[in-house]
Scaffold this motif. Structure first.
Motif, PDB file in Angstrom:
ATOM      1  N   UNK A   1      -4.773   7.272   2.896  1.00  0.00           N
ATOM      2  CA  UNK A   1      -3.490   7.355   2.194  1.00  0.00           C
ATOM      3  C   UNK A   1      -3.038   5.965   1.765  1.00  0.00           C
ATOM      4  N   UNK A   2      -3.160   5.003   2.664  1.00  0.00           N
ATOM      5  CA  UNK A   2      -2.751   3.628   2.348  1.00  0.00           C
ATOM      6  C   UNK A   2      -3.596   3.047   1.215  1.00  0.00           C
ATOM      7  N   UNK A   3      -4.896   3.345   1.209  1.00  0.00           N
ATOM      8  CA  UNK A   3      -5.783   2.826   0.164  1.00  0.00           C
ATOM      9  C   UNK A   3      -5.441   3.433  -1.193  1.00  0.00           C
ATOM     10  N   UNK A   4      -5.260   4.750  -1.227  1.00  0.00           N
ATOM     11  CA  UNK A   4      -5.012   5.448  -2.492  1.00  0.00           C
ATOM     12  C   UNK A   4      -3.696   5.002  -3.114  1.00  0.00           C
ATOM     13  N   UNK A   5      -2.684   4.753  -2.285  1.00  0.00           N
ATOM     14  CA  UNK A   5      -1.348   4.431  -2.807  1.00  0.00           C
ATOM     15  C   UNK A   5      -1.100   2.938  -2.967  1.00  0.00           C
ATOM     16  N   UNK A   6      -2.043   2.083  -2.557  1.00  0.00           N
ATOM     17  CA  UNK A   6      -1.801   0.644  -2.646  1.00  0.00           C
ATOM     18  C   UNK A   6      -1.647   0.176  -4.089  1.00  0.00           C
ATOM     19  N   UNK A   7      -2.213   0.934  -5.026  1.00  0.00           N
ATOM     20  CA  UNK A   7      -2.127   0.567  -6.439  1.00  0.00           C
ATOM     21  C   UNK A   7      -0.686   0.504  -6.942  1.00  0.00           C
TER      22      UNK A   7
ATOM     23  N   UNK B   1       0.075  -3.332   4.517  1.00  0.00           N
ATOM     24  CA  UNK B   1      -0.942  -3.336   3.459  1.00  0.00           C
ATOM     25  C   UNK B   1      -0.282  -3.227   2.090  1.00  0.00           C
ATOM     26  N   UNK B   2       0.840  -2.496   2.006  1.00  0.00           N
ATOM     27  CA  UNK B   2       1.585  -2.411   0.745  1.00  0.00           C
ATOM     28  C   UNK B   2       2.136  -3.783   0.362  1.00  0.00           C
ATOM     29  N   UNK B   3       2.697  -4.498   1.344  1.00  0.00           N
ATOM     30  CA  UNK B   3       3.219  -5.835   1.066  1.00  0.00           C
ATOM     31  C   UNK B   3       2.116  -6.770   0.607  1.00  0.00           C
ATOM     32  N   UNK B   4       0.936  -6.670   1.211  1.00  0.00           N
ATOM     33  CA  UNK B   4      -0.191  -7.484   0.772  1.00  0.00           C
ATOM     34  C   UNK B   4      -0.584  -7.136  -0.657  1.00  0.00           C
ATOM     35  N   UNK B   5      -0.422  -5.865  -1.036  1.00  0.00           N
ATOM     36  CA  UNK B   5      -0.744  -5.432  -2.391  1.00  0.00           C
ATOM     37  C   UNK B   5       0.101  -6.091  -3.454  1.00  0.00           C
TER      38      UNK B   5
END
Length: 475
Positions: free
Chosen positions: A208-214, A182-186
Motif C-alpha cells: 500500500x505504501x509503495x503504490x501510494x507513494x507517487x 515513507x510518504x515524507x521521504x517521497x
C-alpha cells in the motif's frame, strides 16, 4: 536432546546462576522489577511529589499535541521544502551555466569542427547530452539539500513524532503508521520513498505504501507546479499578493496529494489488499544532536547519487527519442506533430492538450525535463520563431512572462494550467520509481499496478475537473 546439547545448556545455566548469585529465578525477577522502577522513576509523576523537569517530555507535549502537532508538522515540512527550493537556486543556476550555457555550445563547436554528421550530432548532443544535463542541473541540487535536511530531522528524533501524529489517520485508512515516513521521504524523491518502505514489516501494508507513494509531490514536480502557479494563478491577484497565492496553491496541491494517499490506501486496504492493520509499537527515541558526517554520507551517497544515477540511465535514451520524433518526418511533417495531432482531442477532453500528453510520454524518465519539452514542442507546433535552438532541442526561459507567452500561444488557459497541475500530482511515476518498485517488490504485477493506477486516476480526475469547469463557464 543430545548429550552435547544438554551439557552446553547445563553449562550456560550454571554460569548464569553463578552470575546472579545462585537463585536464578529470583534474581531475574528482581532485575525486571528494578528496570521497571527505573523507568517509572523517570516517566511517572506522583501526586505527592513535585513534578520533575524532563526536556524530551516537555518537547513531546508540544510536537505531539492534538492542537499543535499538525501545524508544527506542516510548518516543518514547509520550511524544509522552502529551504530546498530557495537553496537549490544558486547551485542549479551554476550547473545550468556550466552544463548547458558553456559545455553544450562547446560540444556543438567540437562536433562542427570534426565534421560530425548532423543527425549523429543531434542525437548525441541535442538529445542524449542535453537531457542528462537538464536532469543533473535541475535534480541534483534539490536532492542534495532535501535529503540531508530530512536525515537531520530523522537523527534529531522528530520523524518518529511525525509517525505518531499521523498514525491514527493511516490506521483509519487501513495502512501502517510508518507509511507517513515513507510518504515524507517521497516529497524528496518517490524512488527513495519506495526504498524507505523497508521499515514496514507487513508485506500488505508495505505494498500500500509503495503504490501510494507517487502521490507525494517529489522535487522533480515542484518546479512545474511553481512555474504554472506563478504564471496563471499569480496573475489573478495583485502583485503584492502573488507570492502568497502561489505558495498557497502549491502547498494545497501537496496537501491534496496527502489526502489522495489516505483515500487510495483506504480503498486498497478494503479491496485487493484487504487485511487487518498490524500492530504498531512506536518507541519515541530521545532527542539527540544529529551526526553531521554520517548524515552527509547517508543522504548524499546512499540516496542522492544512487537515485540520480538511475535517473540519468533513463534520461539519456529519452533525450534521443525526443530529438528523433522532432526531426524524423512523415510526409514532410515531424513525427512529434503527427502524435500531438492524434493526442489532442483526448487531451482537450481532459483540460490538457496533445503537447502536454506527448511531453509526459517522452519525459517519463525524469519529470525535470517536462517543462523544457513542453516549450520545445509548443514552438515546434506553433512555428514561433526566434525562440529555442531548433527542433528536438529542449530549452527553458529565465523570464516567466516569456514562458507564459509561449504557453498562451500554444492555447493554454487557466483550465489548462489547473488540469496540468493536477495531472502533475497524480500521473504515473517516473521510470526510476517504476524500476525501483520492481527491484523492491520483485513483482511485475504490482509494478504494473503502481505505474497504471495513478495514470488512470489522473485521467479520471482531470476529466471531471474539466467537465465541471466547462459546465460552470456555460452558466
Amino acid at each position: 536432546m543430545t548429550s552435547a546439547a544438554e551439557a552446553q545448556l547445563l553449562a550456560t545455566a550454571t554460569a548464569m546462576r553463578w552470575e546472579f548469585g545462585g537463585n536464578l529465578h529470583e534474581q531475574l525477577v528482581e532485575a525486571i522489577y528494578a528496570d521497571a522502577a527505573r523507568i517509572a522513576e523517570r516517566a511517572v509523576t506522583r501526586p505527592d511529589q513535585e513534578p520533575r523537569f524532563d526536556l524530551d517530555r516537555t518537547i513531546d507535549r508540544v510536537v505531539t499535541s492534538r492542537i499543535l502537532g499538525f501545524p508544527i508538522m506542516l510548518l516543518a515540512l514547509a520550511v524544509v521544502l522552502w529551504l530546498t527550493v530557495i537553496g537549490s537556486n544558486i547551485p542549479s543556476a551554476f550547473l545550468f551555466d556550466l552544463l548547458i550555457d558553456t559545455i553544450y555550445p562547446l560540444l556543438k563547436q567540437i562536433a562542427a569542427n570534426a565534421g560530425l554528421a548532423w543527425w549523429i550530432e543531434g542525437i548525441l548532443i541535442d538529445g542524449v547530452y542535453l537531457a542528462t544535463a537538464w536532469v543533473v542541473s535541475v535534480m541534483l541540487p534539490p536532492m542534495a539539500i532535501f535529503f540531508p535536511l530530512f536525515t537531520l530531522l530523522e537523527d534529531f528524533g522528530y520523524l518518529p513524532r511525525v509517525a505518531f501524529n499521523l498514525d491514527r489517520a493511516f490506521k483509519v485508512a487501513g495502512a501502517h503508521g510508518k507509511q507517513s515516513l515513507s510518504m515524507a521521504m517521497g516529497f524528496g524523491c518517490n524512488a527513495a520513498g519506495v526504498i524507505s518502505t523497508a521499515i514496514i514489516d507487513s508485506p500488505r501494508e508495505k505494498l500500500i505504501a509503495i503504490i501510494t507513494n507517487n502521490f507525494a509531490l517529489c522535487n522533480g514536480r515542484w518546479p512545474t507546479q511553481i512555474v504554472l502557479a506563478t504564471i496563471f494563478v499569480g496573475a489573478l491577484v495583485p502583485s503584492y499578493l502573488a507570492g502568497a497565492a502561489v505558495a498557497l496553491v502549491v502547498m494545497g496541491t501537496a496537501v491534496l496529494g496527502v489526502l489522495l494517499t489516505l483515500l487510495v490506501s483506504w480503498a486498497l486496504s478494503r479491496s485487493v489488499l484487504k487485511g487487518e492493520v498490524s500492530t504498531f509499537s512506536l518507541e519515541l527515541p530521545p532527542y539527540r544532536p544529529p551526526r553531521i558526517l554520517q548524515t552527509l554520507y547517508t543522504s548524499v551517497i546512499d540516496r542522492t547519487l544512487k537515485v540520480l544515477w538511475r535517473a540519468l540511465i533513463f534520461a539519456a535514451p529519452a533525450g534521443a527519442v525526443i530529438w528523433l520524433i522532432s526531426n524524423l518526418t512523415i510526409g514532410g511533417t515531424p513525427i512529434a506533430v503527427h502524435t500531438i495531432d492524434f493526442l489532442n482531442p483526448f487531451g482537450l477532453l481532459l483540460g490538457l492538450n496533445g503537447v502536454i500528453l506527448l511531453a509526459y510520454i517522452v519525459a517519463i524518465p525524469a519529470n525535470e525535463i517536462v517543462i523544457p519539452t513542453i516549450l520545445m514542442l509548443t514552438v515546434l507546433v506553433t512555428g514561433i520563431t526566434g525562440v529555442g535552438e531548433g527542433a528536438g532541442v529542449m530549452f527553458e526561459l529565465n523570464s516567466e512572462a516569456a514562458t507564459g507567452a509561449i504557453l498562451r500561444a500554444g492555447g493554454w488557459t487557466l483550465l489548462t494550467a489547473i488540469s496540468t497541475m493536477i495531472f502533475v500530482l497524480i500521473h504515473n511515476p517516473c521510470s526510476t520509481t517504476i524500476f525501483t518498485t520492481y527491484k523492491v517488490t520483485g513483482s511485475k504485477r504490482w509494478t504494473t499496478v503502481t505505474a497504471l493506477l495513478p495514470l488512470f486516476m489522473g485521467f479520471a480526475v482531470t476529466f471531471g475537473v474539466a467537465q465541471i469547469w466547462r459546465l460552470v463557464e456555460g452558466w
